[in-house]
Write an enzyme that holds these catalytic residues in place. Sequence first.
Site, PDB file in Angstrom:
ATOM      1  N   LYS A 208       0.828  -1.206   0.000  1.00  0.00           N
ATOM      2  CA  LYS A 208       0.000   0.000   0.000  1.00  0.00           C
ATOM      3  C   LYS A 208       0.864   1.257   0.000  1.00  0.00           C
ATOM      4  O   LYS A 208       2.037   1.218   0.391  1.00  0.00           O
ATOM      5  CB  LYS A 208      -0.953   0.002   1.195  1.00  0.00           C
TER       6      LYS A 208
ATOM      7  N   TYR B 138      17.405  30.311   2.864  1.00  0.00           N
ATOM      8  CA  TYR B 138      16.344  31.112   3.458  1.00  0.00           C
ATOM      9  C   TYR B 138      16.679  31.474   4.901  1.00  0.00           C
ATOM     10  O   TYR B 138      17.091  30.622   5.698  1.00  0.00           O
ATOM     11  CB  TYR B 138      15.024  30.355   3.433  1.00  0.00           C
TER      12      TYR B 138
END
Length: 340
Positions: A33, A249
């Site tokens: 999954k 940043y």
Amino acid sequence: MAKIILNRENLFHNLNLISKQAKGIEKVAIVLKDNAYGHGLLEIAKLASEYGIKKAVVRTHEEALKINNFFEDVLILADVENSTYSHTFHIAVNSLEQIKKLPINTKVHLKIDSGMHRNGINKKQLKEAIIGICEQNLKFTGLFTHYRCADELSTDFYWQRSNFEQIKQEVKSTCEKLSIPTPKFHSANSSALFRVKDFDEDFARVGIATYGYLETDTIFNNPKLKPVMSFWAQKISTREIKKGQRIGYGGSYFAKKDMTVSTYDVGYGDGFLRLNEKHKYITPKGYKILGRVSMDNLSINSQDEEVCIFDDVRQLAKIHDTITYEIITTLNPNIKKEII
């Protein structure tokens, strides 16, 4: 271009340990999954089939269709469609209402809530559910549950096992009275499989251990699994940074000396979670990720054309205060996969 490398030898090593614990390869259902826990649905399905695994577990009908040709049985855990299914598909049933919505002849695995209180019918509904399956002309092929504390040193695990044992006996009795075949029983996930000394169910649903990890408390005698995935980034550019200059940043990385820094094509847009600067992260080769991770790139004190960002996610899981599952399933499914 960023890429994920899958190690066939490590995968087969893990499957060897799992098959031995389960007492046979036929008792292993590989959980695929969510893009095979980030490793690539088709890639892992092909390798598992090559190894000899015959059972798989997926989340949706769409996933099942993609791997249908690789396995004899595919259990679909969270399907919402009501279409006609392949003869290899088995649908997980979590409620009495769901039984009424499935097409005739659909193979179903009835999920029972043995104490986790998340999904599945309760014990009092068991007989009604089995009768409903018969009345709807469905095929009762499996009964299963899920443990809430299989990975922890807790009596909860044994309490749920005891509950499920009682439920299995009731199911056997009910099936005998209705003259229908007894379904396959399964409850063990990776942690539960390696908690028990004498595995005796029809099969185990093995997810995280397949990929090289086990979240069970270290007090247990855990197997020596090997991570299957390594994550690689490719260099975009290189620059010289002077002492005192800042990177990225917020200028959060401060260069304490002149240094050479390269930018690589991995960021949080690829699912590599943004580091919060409170913890330093060092790559397997000893390089440092400098400053904040951007959406599409990050900076490293390296000039290599390619850098392995990780080959074991346990360190990252600790940094992010999470589990290995979250680190690997977060990766962008479009990242290129290579098998070695």
